[in-house]
Design a protein around this motif. Sequence first.
Motif, PDB file in Angstrom:
ATOM      1  N   ALA A 155       0.832  -1.208   0.000  1.00 41.75           N
ATOM      2  CA  ALA A 155       0.000   0.000   0.000  1.00 41.75           C
ATOM      3  C   ALA A 155       0.862   1.252   0.000  1.00 41.75           C
ATOM      4  O   ALA A 155       0.522   2.253  -0.638  1.00 41.75           O
ATOM      5  N   ASN A 156       1.995   1.202   0.683  1.00 43.99           N
ATOM      6  CA  ASN A 156       2.890   2.351   0.786  1.00 43.99           C
ATOM      7  C   ASN A 156       3.544   2.715  -0.553  1.00 43.99           C
ATOM      8  O   ASN A 156       3.883   3.874  -0.779  1.00 43.99           O
ATOM      9  N   ILE A 157       3.698   1.735  -1.426  1.00 41.64           N
ATOM     10  CA  ILE A 157       4.362   1.982  -2.702  1.00 41.64           C
ATOM     11  C   ILE A 157       3.432   1.827  -3.904  1.00 41.64           C
ATOM     12  O   ILE A 157       3.875   1.933  -5.059  1.00 41.64           O
ATOM     13  N   ALA A 158       2.169   1.603  -3.657  1.00 45.53           N
ATOM     14  CA  ALA A 158       1.210   1.274  -4.717  1.00 45.53           C
ATOM     15  C   ALA A 158       1.173   2.297  -5.850  1.00 45.53           C
ATOM     16  O   ALA A 158       0.995   1.926  -7.005  1.00 45.53           O
ATOM     17  N   ASN A 159       1.353   3.549  -5.552  1.00 45.92           N
ATOM     18  CA  ASN A 159       1.260   4.589  -6.572  1.00 45.92           C
ATOM     19  C   ASN A 159       2.616   5.075  -7.076  1.00 45.92           C
ATOM     20  O   ASN A 159       2.687   6.052  -7.814  1.00 45.92           O
ATOM     21  N   ASN A 160       3.669   4.397  -6.669  1.00 48.78           N
ATOM     22  CA  ASN A 160       5.018   4.800  -7.096  1.00 48.78           C
ATOM     23  C   ASN A 160       5.270   4.425  -8.546  1.00 48.78           C
ATOM     24  O   ASN A 160       4.855   3.358  -8.996  1.00 48.78           O
ATOM     25  N   ASP A 161       5.989   5.293  -9.258  1.00 48.66           N
ATOM     26  CA  ASP A 161       6.403   4.963 -10.618  1.00 48.66           C
ATOM     27  C   ASP A 161       7.761   4.254 -10.556  1.00 48.66           C
ATOM     28  O   ASP A 161       8.320   4.036  -9.476  1.00 48.66           O
ATOM     29  N   GLN A 162       8.299   3.900 -11.721  1.00 46.06           N
ATOM     30  CA  GLN A 162       9.555   3.149 -11.763  1.00 46.06           C
ATOM     31  C   GLN A 162      10.702   3.894 -11.095  1.00 46.06           C
ATOM     32  O   GLN A 162      11.514   3.293 -10.388  1.00 46.06           O
ATOM     33  N   THR A 163      10.769   5.184 -11.303  1.00 42.03           N
ATOM     34  CA  THR A 163      11.842   5.989 -10.702  1.00 42.03           C
ATOM     35  C   THR A 163      11.745   5.956  -9.184  1.00 42.03           C
ATOM     36  O   THR A 163      12.757   5.804  -8.490  1.00 42.03           O
ATOM     37  N   GLN A 164      10.543   6.089  -8.666  1.00 39.06           N
ATOM     38  CA  GLN A 164      10.353   6.063  -7.215  1.00 39.06           C
ATOM     39  C   GLN A 164      10.648   4.684  -6.640  1.00 39.06           C
ATOM     40  O   GLN A 164      11.225   4.571  -5.555  1.00 39.06           O
ATOM     41  N   LEU A 165      10.247   3.637  -7.356  1.00 41.27           N
ATOM     42  CA  LEU A 165      10.533   2.282  -6.885  1.00 41.27           C
ATOM     43  C   LEU A 165      12.038   2.032  -6.843  1.00 41.27           C
ATOM     44  O   LEU A 165      12.552   1.480  -5.864  1.00 41.27           O
ATOM     45  N   GLU A 166      12.729   2.481  -7.880  1.00 45.55           N
ATOM     46  CA  GLU A 166      14.183   2.324  -7.890  1.00 45.55           C
ATOM     47  C   GLU A 166      14.813   3.098  -6.735  1.00 45.55           C
ATOM     48  O   GLU A 166      15.713   2.586  -6.045  1.00 45.55           O
ATOM     49  N   ALA A 167      14.354   4.300  -6.505  1.00 47.28           N
ATOM     50  CA  ALA A 167      14.884   5.117  -5.409  1.00 47.28           C
ATOM     51  C   ALA A 167      14.651   4.438  -4.062  1.00 47.28           C
ATOM     52  O   ALA A 167      15.514   4.476  -3.181  1.00 47.28           O
ATOM     53  N   THR A 168      13.512   3.809  -3.908  1.00 48.12           N
ATOM     54  CA  THR A 168      13.201   3.086  -2.668  1.00 48.12           C
ATOM     55  C   THR A 168      14.193   1.954  -2.454  1.00 48.12           C
ATOM     56  O   THR A 168      14.728   1.775  -1.350  1.00 48.12           O
ATOM     57  N   ILE A 169      14.460   1.204  -3.508  1.00 46.23           N
ATOM     58  CA  ILE A 169      15.384   0.073  -3.413  1.00 46.23           C
ATOM     59  C   ILE A 169      16.797   0.560  -3.118  1.00 46.23           C
ATOM     60  O   ILE A 169      17.471   0.055  -2.207  1.00 46.23           O
ATOM     61  N   VAL A 170      17.257   1.543  -3.865  1.00 42.43           N
ATOM     62  CA  VAL A 170      18.611   2.070  -3.689  1.00 42.43           C
ATOM     63  C   VAL A 170      18.777   2.645  -2.284  1.00 42.43           C
ATOM     64  O   VAL A 170      19.776   2.385  -1.605  1.00 42.43           O
ATOM     65  N   ASP A 171      17.798   3.400  -1.833  1.00 44.05           N
ATOM     66  CA  ASP A 171      17.855   3.988  -0.497  1.00 44.05           C
ATOM     67  C   ASP A 171      17.935   2.914   0.579  1.00 44.05           C
ATOM     68  O   ASP A 171      18.738   3.008   1.508  1.00 44.05           O
ATOM     69  N   ALA A 172      17.119   1.879   0.445  1.00 42.77           N
ATOM     70  CA  ALA A 172      17.123   0.804   1.439  1.00 42.77           C
ATOM     71  C   ALA A 172      18.470   0.100   1.484  1.00 42.77           C
ATOM     72  O   ALA A 172      18.988  -0.199   2.565  1.00 42.77           O
ATOM     73  N   ILE A 173      19.067  -0.132   0.326  1.00 40.99           N
ATOM     74  CA  ILE A 173      20.356  -0.826   0.272  1.00 40.99           C
ATOM     75  C   ILE A 173      21.477   0.066   0.790  1.00 40.99           C
ATOM     76  O   ILE A 173      22.318  -0.372   1.586  1.00 40.99           O
ATOM     77  N   GLU A 174      21.489   1.317   0.354  1.00 43.44           N
ATOM     78  CA  GLU A 174      22.581   2.218   0.761  1.00 43.44           C
ATOM     79  C   GLU A 174      22.540   2.535   2.251  1.00 43.44           C
ATOM     80  O   GLU A 174      23.584   2.672   2.873  1.00 43.44           O
ATOM     81  N   ASN A 175      21.347   2.660   2.819  1.00 43.56           N
ATOM     82  CA  ASN A 175      21.241   2.942   4.246  1.00 43.56           C
ATOM     83  C   ASN A 175      21.627   1.731   5.090  1.00 43.56           C
ATOM     84  O   ASN A 175      22.104   1.885   6.206  1.00 43.56           O
ATOM     85  N   GLY A 176      21.382   0.547   4.565  1.00 46.21           N
ATOM     86  CA  GLY A 176      21.766  -0.675   5.265  1.00 46.21           C
ATOM     87  C   GLY A 176      21.067  -0.894   6.588  1.00 46.21           C
ATOM     88  O   GLY A 176      21.576  -1.613   7.440  1.00 46.21           O
ATOM     89  N   GLU A 177      19.916  -0.279   6.758  1.00 46.31           N
ATOM     90  CA  GLU A 177      19.188  -0.427   8.018  1.00 46.31           C
ATOM     91  C   GLU A 177      18.409  -1.736   8.034  1.00 46.31           C
ATOM     92  O   GLU A 177      17.737  -2.089   7.082  1.00 46.31           O
ATOM     93  N   GLU A 178      18.499  -2.434   9.144  1.00 45.27           N
ATOM     94  CA  GLU A 178      17.817  -3.711   9.302  1.00 45.27           C
ATOM     95  C   GLU A 178      16.305  -3.584   9.115  1.00 45.27           C
ATOM     96  O   GLU A 178      15.669  -4.492   8.592  1.00 45.27           O
ATOM     97  N   LYS A 179      15.755  -2.449   9.518  1.00 43.85           N
ATOM     98  CA  LYS A 179      14.304  -2.272   9.439  1.00 43.85           C
ATOM     99  C   LYS A 179      13.793  -2.239   7.994  1.00 43.85           C
ATOM    100  O   LYS A 179      12.611  -2.408   7.745  1.00 43.85           O
ATOM    101  N   MET A 180      14.699  -2.039   7.036  1.00 47.89           N
ATOM    102  CA  MET A 180      14.307  -1.999   5.621  1.00 47.89           C
ATOM    103  C   MET A 180      14.238  -3.386   4.995  1.00 47.89           C
ATOM    104  O   MET A 180      13.672  -3.556   3.920  1.00 47.89           O
ATOM    105  N   LEU A 181      14.810  -4.387   5.645  1.00 47.89           N
ATOM    106  CA  LEU A 181      14.871  -5.730   5.077  1.00 47.89           C
ATOM    107  C   LEU A 181      13.500  -6.335   4.765  1.00 47.89           C
ATOM    108  O   LEU A 181      13.339  -6.932   3.694  1.00 47.89           O
ATOM    109  N   PRO A 182      12.503  -6.203   5.639  1.00 44.82           N
ATOM    110  CA  PRO A 182      11.189  -6.760   5.276  1.00 44.82           C
ATOM    111  C   PRO A 182      10.617  -6.137   4.001  1.00 44.82           C
ATOM    112  O   PRO A 182      10.045  -6.846   3.169  1.00 44.82           O
TER     113      PRO A 182
END
Length: 72
Positions: free
Chosen positions: A11-38
Motif C-alpha cells: 500500500a505504501n508503494i502502490a502509486n510509485n512509478d519506476q523511478t520512485q521504486l528504484e529510489a526506494t530500493i537504492v535507499d534501502a540498500i545504501e542505508n543498510g538499516e535492518e528495518k528496511m529488510l522486510p
Amino acid sequence: MNLNLRKAIIANIANNDQTQLEATIVDAIENGEEKMLPGLGVLFELIWRKSEEQERNEMIQALEQGVKEASI
C-alpha cells in the motif's frame, strides 16, 4: 492488533512509478538499516512472482555470486 506487513508495504508503494521504486530500493540498500529488510523482501517477492523461469534462474545465479562475494 493484526498487522499485515506485506499489505502495508505494498500500500505504501502502490502509486510509485519506476523511478520512485528504484529510489526506494537504492535507499534501502545504501542505508543498510535492518528495518528496511522486510520491505526489500516484499519487493523481491513481487518481482519473483512476475518473473519467468529464465529470469528466476538469472536471479538465483546473481544471488549465488553475490553471496560468494559477500562471504570473502
